[in-house]
Design a protein around this motif. Structure first.
Motif, short mmCIF file in Angstrom:
data_model
loop_
_atom_site.label_atom_id
_atom_site.label_comp_id
_atom_site.label_asym_id
_atom_site.label_seq_id
_atom_site.Cartn_x
_atom_site.Cartn_y
_atom_site.Cartn_z
N LYS A 224 0.83 -1.20 0.00
CA LYS A 224 0.00 0.00 0.00
C LYS A 224 0.87 1.26 0.00
O LYS A 224 0.55 2.26 -0.66
CB LYS A 224 -0.92 -0.03 1.22
CG LYS A 224 -1.90 1.13 1.27
CD LYS A 224 -2.81 1.01 2.50
CE LYS A 224 -3.78 2.19 2.59
NZ LYS A 224 -4.66 2.08 3.79
N LYS A 225 1.98 1.20 0.74
CA LYS A 225 2.88 2.35 0.77
C LYS A 225 3.48 2.64 -0.59
O LYS A 225 3.47 3.77 -1.07
CB LYS A 225 4.01 2.08 1.79
CG LYS A 225 3.62 2.27 3.23
CD LYS A 225 4.85 2.06 4.11
CE LYS A 225 4.50 2.23 5.58
NZ LYS A 225 5.70 2.02 6.45
N ILE A 226 4.03 1.60 -1.23
CA ILE A 226 4.75 1.85 -2.49
C ILE A 226 3.80 2.09 -3.66
O ILE A 226 4.25 2.43 -4.77
CB ILE A 226 5.71 0.68 -2.81
CG1 ILE A 226 4.95 -0.63 -3.01
CG2 ILE A 226 6.75 0.54 -1.72
CD1 ILE A 226 5.85 -1.76 -3.49
N ALA A 227 2.48 1.91 -3.42
CA ALA A 227 1.52 2.28 -4.46
C ALA A 227 1.50 3.79 -4.68
O ALA A 227 1.13 4.27 -5.75
CB ALA A 227 0.13 1.78 -4.08
N ASP A 228 1.91 4.52 -3.65
CA ASP A 228 2.03 5.97 -3.74
C ASP A 228 3.41 6.29 -4.34
O ASP A 228 4.44 5.94 -3.74
CB ASP A 228 1.89 6.58 -2.35
CG ASP A 228 2.01 8.10 -2.36
OD1 ASP A 228 2.35 8.67 -3.42
OD2 ASP A 228 1.78 8.71 -1.30
N PRO A 229 3.49 6.92 -5.50
CA PRO A 229 4.79 7.19 -6.15
C PRO A 229 5.78 7.94 -5.26
O PRO A 229 6.98 7.65 -5.27
CB PRO A 229 4.41 8.02 -7.38
CG PRO A 229 3.00 7.63 -7.66
CD PRO A 229 2.36 7.38 -6.33
N ALA A 230 5.27 8.88 -4.47
CA ALA A 230 6.15 9.65 -3.59
C ALA A 230 6.75 8.75 -2.51
O ALA A 230 7.95 8.84 -2.20
CB ALA A 230 5.38 10.80 -2.94
N GLN A 231 5.91 7.88 -1.93
CA GLN A 231 6.41 6.95 -0.92
C GLN A 231 7.39 5.96 -1.53
O GLN A 231 8.39 5.60 -0.91
CB GLN A 231 5.22 6.19 -0.29
CG GLN A 231 4.44 7.01 0.71
CD GLN A 231 5.09 6.95 2.09
OE1 GLN A 231 6.29 6.95 2.23
NE2 GLN A 231 4.25 6.91 3.11
N ARG A 232 7.09 5.51 -2.73
CA ARG A 232 7.98 4.56 -3.39
C ARG A 232 9.37 5.18 -3.62
O ARG A 232 10.40 4.55 -3.38
CB ARG A 232 7.38 4.09 -4.71
CG ARG A 232 8.21 3.03 -5.41
CD ARG A 232 7.60 2.62 -6.75
NE ARG A 232 8.39 1.55 -7.36
CZ ARG A 232 8.22 0.26 -7.12
NH1 ARG A 232 7.29 -0.14 -6.27
NH2 ARG A 232 8.99 -0.63 -7.72
N ASP A 233 9.37 6.44 -4.08
CA ASP A 233 10.64 7.12 -4.30
C ASP A 233 11.41 7.28 -2.98
O ASP A 233 12.64 7.17 -2.96
CB ASP A 233 10.39 8.49 -4.93
CG ASP A 233 9.92 8.38 -6.38
OD1 ASP A 233 10.09 7.28 -6.97
OD2 ASP A 233 9.36 9.36 -6.89
N TYR A 234 10.69 7.57 -1.90
CA TYR A 234 11.33 7.75 -0.59
C TYR A 234 11.93 6.43 -0.11
O TYR A 234 13.07 6.39 0.37
CB TYR A 234 10.31 8.26 0.42
CG TYR A 234 10.79 8.17 1.86
CD1 TYR A 234 11.77 9.04 2.33
CD2 TYR A 234 10.29 7.20 2.73
CE1 TYR A 234 12.23 8.95 3.64
CE2 TYR A 234 10.73 7.10 4.03
CZ TYR A 234 11.71 7.97 4.49
OH TYR A 234 12.16 7.86 5.78
N ILE A 235 11.16 5.33 -0.25
CA ILE A 235 11.61 4.04 0.27
C ILE A 235 12.78 3.49 -0.53
O ILE A 235 13.79 3.04 0.03
CB ILE A 235 10.44 3.03 0.29
CG1 ILE A 235 9.42 3.46 1.35
CG2 ILE A 235 10.95 1.62 0.59
CD1 ILE A 235 8.14 2.63 1.33
N TYR A 236 12.68 3.54 -1.86
CA TYR A 236 13.71 2.95 -2.69
C TYR A 236 14.77 3.96 -3.12
O TYR A 236 15.77 3.58 -3.75
CB TYR A 236 13.08 2.31 -3.93
CG TYR A 236 12.40 1.00 -3.63
CD1 TYR A 236 13.13 -0.16 -3.43
CD2 TYR A 236 11.01 0.93 -3.52
CE1 TYR A 236 12.50 -1.37 -3.14
CE2 TYR A 236 10.37 -0.27 -3.24
CZ TYR A 236 11.12 -1.42 -3.04
OH TYR A 236 10.50 -2.60 -2.76
N GLY A 237 14.56 5.21 -2.78
CA GLY A 237 15.56 6.22 -3.11
C GLY A 237 16.64 6.27 -2.05
O GLY A 237 16.74 5.45 -1.16
N GLY A 238 17.45 7.27 -2.13
CA GLY A 238 18.49 7.44 -1.11
C GLY A 238 19.75 6.70 -1.48
O GLY A 238 20.78 7.30 -1.76
N GLY A 239 19.68 5.39 -1.50
CA GLY A 239 20.84 4.58 -1.88
C GLY A 239 22.06 4.87 -1.05
O GLY A 239 23.12 5.21 -1.58
N ALA A 240 21.95 4.75 0.28
CA ALA A 240 23.08 5.05 1.17
C ALA A 240 24.28 4.18 0.83
O ALA A 240 24.17 2.97 0.65
CB ALA A 240 22.65 4.81 2.62
#
Length: 481
Positions: A207-223
């Motif tokens: 449900k979270k990653i269905a939201d594009p903004a949330q998906r970018d936040y979760i899979y973005g960053g790339g520490a």
């Protein structure tokens, strides 16, 4: 137990509880209020502040802080990241091992904050639920404290044990604690391997990653730290630090290499006096010279103590890093390793002094109350260590505060060595900085502090790790000692 003893014990527990709610420096400072109430309010004789342990912590965190300021810690984190990214499918097992050995090397669990977002990033990209490696990795970062040759808990255990007739060295402690704790961590990692729903089957995560903004936040960053260039001076600082650790372990394993010094001891009631050099002079001869003989003076030798060895070696290593590795002292003081170490100093100072004041005044009563239990089940002291750790958030403070009491209760040294892993219990209430930071680093939201506080992501791996480690350490200690 009298009413007065109960009231005073409640003051001790209350100070610890209130201090843990405020955290950081408050734990040691509020313990001072409890100490003042016991001393000025009830007239108890003050106990002994744990100065030896405090000096060791200061020396160790100064050295580790200087290494961090030089960039050496970045190199260690980079090496760990390379290992984790090379085997991402094994992240649940490799993540706790990397955080464990980082703590073993540096002596504090606060060095792993840079590694936690990397662990989360690797898990997400591999499709592994981040709670699995993150939860056990946070536990492992604290478990490593009882396995580090420069950690206060280990050094305090050795010095207190030696003072109470149990001849033990740092390497011999590590020979028990390291394999036992690795067994515990691997048991916790195994239990975490299939923990929770896979991400593709977790409805909340989907449900979270269905939201594009949330998906970018979760899979973005790339520490990552792999793009960071590490200068040779930083690597040299790590070599100096590892060399210092090797010297400490060498002296601990071969105490005959340590310098020794002449001591003089007066024995009351003897008829002669022995001067430093071995010449005996009678009391009558001394009387003729106008000297009153009060006893026999014996000479002997004593080796340099390991607590002083650690301090000398660590401070010297820090100086070498400053001179040869471009380590800025101001940067070290501002760094998280040095700051967290100084917080630990204040916490141990207040907590251990408060506990020693209470227990030293009621040692006879404690022995009468607990002698039967500890005589029949000496290993039951592990539960005491664990419960005290839940309150005070410091393994070193648990050892300093409770180990002298355990010895005075007649518990054998090998038993206490066997239950040493039980001094880690502060994961039980998830208010420790490493646990809170891990929750924040997990962008997927799978690593949690539950609605009912105790149903959090660290409870299961923490209990399994400590329980298994204690059993294995106890068996090893019984076999070898």
């Amino acid at each position: 137990m009298t009413i007065t003893m109960i009231i005073q014990l409640l003051i001790v527990l209350g100070a610890l509880w209130v201090g843990s709610r405020y955290g950081s420096l408050a734990l040691g400072a509020i313990s001072g209020i409890g100490l003042a109430l016991l001393v000025f309010g009830f007239g108890l004789k003050p106990g002994t502040p744990p100065t030896d342990v405090i000096y060791i912590i200061i020396a160790a965190v100064t050295c580790a802080g200087i290494m961090q300021a030089s960039g050496g810690m970045d190199w260690l984190i980079q090496i760990a990241e390379k290992l984790l990214r090379k085997h991402p499918d094994r992240i649940t097992f490799l993540a706790p091992l990397t955080t464990f050995f980082l703590t073993v090397l540096v002596g504090t669990g606060h060095v792993v904050y840079t590694l936690m977002p990397i662990i989360c990033d690797i898990a997400l990209k591999k499709g592994i639920r981040p709670e699995r490696p993150c939860g056990v990795a946070s536990i492992a970062s604290q478990v490593g404290i009882t396995c580090s040759p420069i950690a206060a808990a280990v050094v305090a255990f050795v010095s207190i044990s030696n003072a109470n007739g149990f001849d033990i060295t740092i390497p011999r402690v590590l020979m028990i604690s390291i394999p036992a704790c690795i067994c515990g961590l691997m048991a916790a990692a195994t239990a975490s391997y299939r923990r929770g729903l896979d991400l593709d089957k977790d409805p909340e995560f989907q449900k979270k990653i269905a939201d594009p903004a949330q998906r970018d936040y979760i899979y973005g960053g790339g520490a990552t730290t792999l793009d960071k260039e590490i200068p040779q001076s930083a690597k040299n600082a790590v070599f100096i630090f590892l060399g210092a650790l090797a010297v400490i372990v060498l002296f601990a394993a071969l105490p005959q290499l340590l310098p020794s010094y002449t001591t003089v001891k007066v024995v009351k009631g003897a008829g002669d006096v022995m001067i430093v050099g071995g010449t005996k002079i009678s009391a009558a001869a001394l009387a003729k010279a106008g000297i009153v003989a009060t006893g026999l003076t014996e000479t002997g030798t004593i080796a340099l103590k390991m607590n002083l060895v650690i301090q000398i070696v660590m401070i010297s290593a820090a100086a070498l890093m400053i001179i040869f590795c471009k380590a800025a002292p101001k940067k070290a003081v501002a760094g998280p390793v040095w700051q967290s170490g100084m917080v630990a100093v204040v916490a141990i100072y207040g907590i251990a002094w408060l506990a020693d004041t209470y227990f030293s005044n009621y040692m006879d009563e404690m022995q009468d109350m607990l002698a039967g239990v500890v005589k029949a089940y000496p290993w039951s002291i592990a539960f005491v260590f664990f419960m005290v750790s839940v309150l005070i958030n410091s393994q070193g403070a648990v050892v300093v505060a409770m180990l002298p009491l355990a010895y005075k209760l007649g518990i054998p040294g090998p038993v206490l060595l066997g239950v040493l892993p039980a001094v880690y219990g502060y994961f039980f209430i998830p208010n420790y900085p490493s646990d809170i930071a891990t929750v924040n680093f997990d962008r997927s939201g799978t690593t949690i502090i539950g609605k009912y506080l105790l149903n959090h992501s660290f409870m299961m791996p923490g209990l399994i790790s400590v329980f298994t480690s204690t059993i294995v350490a106890y068996l090893l200690s019984m076999i070898f000692y």
